[in-house]
Scaffold this motif. Structure first.
Motif: not given
Length: 237
Positions: A136-145, A194-197, A199-201, A208-212
């Motif tokens: 759909d095009g170039l998506r720019v997102v924050a790395q932390r997200d 994975i983004n270690m920031g 991480l939940r478990l 286990v990541m923040s989205n479960g």
């Protein structure tokens, strides 16, 4: 919350910096989680994740300058502030891209003035983005997200916070890992970065990541992955 690391063998000097950070945070509406390490050796062995590092130059054994040189081999981004009573080291500090110098005894007025520059750098680091070339095009997102990236049949699936569905793009996980860098992101298998920031478990053979979502840690990458996770969380697994 910002993570501040103080590497200082003098407890009194470390307490001064801790108090200055607490006062600065209260005045500016910022929050700091502060960790103190007494030696450069422990700093280099543990390498806890930090948004800013205050390094005493005159540490016993490995000096703060030598520790900064080692740190910069793998981390060109995190701001380093040298704290020293040896002003002549300032020139050498440019070689390791030191953000600033504070001369002991550190007075709060000087600390506050110099922290303004440090905060701008930390805020800029926190806002680093990545461009994802989707259909759909170039998506720019924050790395932390970015929660994690997985590859499936040569298709990269970017799992991003607050996105109902993964973002799909062509590419390789190796290239993504190189672009995002090792400070925040960790390769736990041939298929997952994975983004270690986010991480939940941490379990023995999975995370286990923040989205479960639960993701496996491959046997081949287990040691390196757990070492990276340990450094990031600043503890022991």
């Amino acid at each position: 919350m910002y993570r501040a690391l103080i590497v200082e063998d003098d407890p009194a000097a470390a307490d001064v910096l801790r108090a200055h950070l607490a006062r600065y945070g209260k005045e500016r509406g910022a929050e700091f989680a502060v960790e103190v390490l007494p030696s450069a050796l422990e700093f280099l062995e543990r390498r806890p994740k930090a948004d800013i590092v205050f390094l005493d130059i005159g540490l016993p054994g490995i000096s703060g300058m030598e520790a900064a040189e080692v740190m910069r081999q793998t981390d060109p981004v995190t701001p380093i502030v040298f704290v020293t009573d040896l002003a002549q080291y300032a020139v050498r500090g440019y070689a390791v891209d030191a953000l600033d110098f504070m001369v002991k005894p550190v007075e709060y007025e000087d600390f506050s003035l110099r922290m303004g520059r440090a905060m701008r750098v930390m805020e800029r680091n926190a806002e680093r983005t990545v461009a994802i070339p989707t259909a759909d095009g170039l998506r720019v997102v924050a790395q932390r997200d970015v929660i994690y990236v997985e590859i499936f049949r040569h298709d990269l699936c970017w799992h991003v916070a607050r996105e109902a569905e993964p973002l799909h793009a062509r590419g390789t996980l190796t290239a993504v890992a190189e672009e995002l860098g090792p400070d925040r992101f960790c390769r736990i298998s041939a298929s997952h970065l994975i983004n270690m920031g986010q991480l939940r478990l941490i379990r023995g053979d999975s995370v286990v990541m923040s989205n479960g979502d639960e993701l496996p840690i491959s046997r081949r990458r287990r040691k390196d992955a757990l070492d990276a996770l340990t450094r990031y969380v600043g503890g022991s697994l």
